[in-house]
Design an enzyme around this catalytic site. Structure first.
Site, PDB file in Angstrom:
ATOM      1  CD  GLU A 179      -4.596  -5.773   3.176  1.00  0.00           C
ATOM      2  OE1 GLU A 179      -5.407  -4.975   3.725  1.00  0.00           O
ATOM      3  OE2 GLU A 179      -3.374  -5.689   3.313  1.00  0.00           O
ATOM      4  CD  GLU A 226      -3.088  -1.016   2.184  1.00  0.00           C
ATOM      5  OE1 GLU A 226      -2.834  -0.362   3.218  1.00  0.00           O
ATOM      6  OE2 GLU A 226      -4.161  -1.620   2.016  1.00  0.00           O
TER       7      GLU A 226
END
Length: 277
Positions: free
Chosen positions: A170, A63
């Site tokens: 995710e 991320e």
């Protein structure tokens, strides 16, 4: 197993799960930070390149905060190229390894990655890792259950048109951000208006905690939401659920979902086969 580097020197996103909570990340601002991170990935790749029965892929950075703009994105794009060499060519010569590189979408639309590392140019073994959470903005936590399902199904359309193999690395069945410390220690939740700058949508009391307290109606929604996301995400190369267990937020827990029935023991089994139309 997929090895995913969640924290880099200077922090790649300023999130607490990067190891350093910051208002602005500094990983991309320092060549030393990036060089240290490259060295970590090179070591991991050389260690596991011959153990593909254990490690199938390496995600060189989790991320990176592309929402901060072009400086972060430029450093990230170059780092993905550097990592490709380190992961896909771990032997120091022209021999390719079998471990796949997972590159994060850096919070950009999947279309942003058009023409990046295309197979036509010789790139092989690259997977785009996108994370889907419909809970981290006031608009998202204000959605009805049906709207959450519709938004998840729509994500499948984006995945189908993705320029690279794409895995949703995710996601969750939670439809609120009520889980304790999810937004950082002491920050509260958008859903109940305790997060700075948010407005009240509803009480968190019945939507988080032990699955034993969840109503039958709520568990039925969690099952439908689970099926909607699985259906959408399997239009690409698959999914990885976050997370296996949570401290006290069973709406996030795959283990609890299995135990209380909103996640099926057989992940191909469907109660809502037409959930996405």
């Amino acid at each position: 197993m997929i090895i995913d580097l969640h924290g880099a020197p200077g922090s790649q996103n300023g999130f607490d799960n990067s190891g350093q909570k910051k208002s602005y990340p500094l990983w991309h601002t320092s060549s030393d930070n990036i060089a240290r991170t490259n060295a970590i990935i090179k070591t991991l790749a050389s260690t596991y390149s011959s153990q593909t029965d254990v490690v199938a892929g390496i995600a060189p950075l989790n991320e990176p905060a592309g929402f901060f703009g072009s400086d972060v994105l430029a450093a990230t794009r170059q780092y993905w190229y550097d990592s490709y060499g380190n992961i896909r060519y771990p032997y120091g010569n022209s021999q390719q390894g079998a471990v796949v590189e997972f590159i994060a979408d850096a919070f950009q639309p999947l279309s942003y990655w058009n023409n990046f590392m295309p197979w036509q140019s010789g790139f092989e073994g690259v997977i785009l890792d996108t994370h889907y959470y419909g809970i981290f903005s006031p608009a998202e936590v204000s959605r009805s259950w049906d709207q959450q399902v519709q938004a998840a199904c729509a994500r499948g359309n984006d995945i189908v048109s993705s320029p690279l193999w794409t895995v949703v690395g995710e996601w969750t069945t939670a439809f609120t951000d009520c889980a304790k410390y999810l937004n950082g220690r002491g920050n509260g939740a958008r859903y109940d208006g305790t997060f700075p700058g948010s407005t009240y949508v509803g009480s968190c009391a019945q939507w988080t905690g032990s699955g034993a307290s969840f109503s039958a109606t709520y568990k039925a929604f969690l099952r439908r939401f689970w099926e909607a996301q699985v259906t959408a995400f399997e239009r690409g190369q698959g999914w990885i659920y976050w997370t296996w267990k949570a401290e006290n937020a069973d709406e996030w827990s795959y283990s609890a979902g299995l135990n209380y029935g909103w996640i099926p023991q057989d992940p191909t089994q469907r109660n809502y086969p037409n959930v996405c139309g």
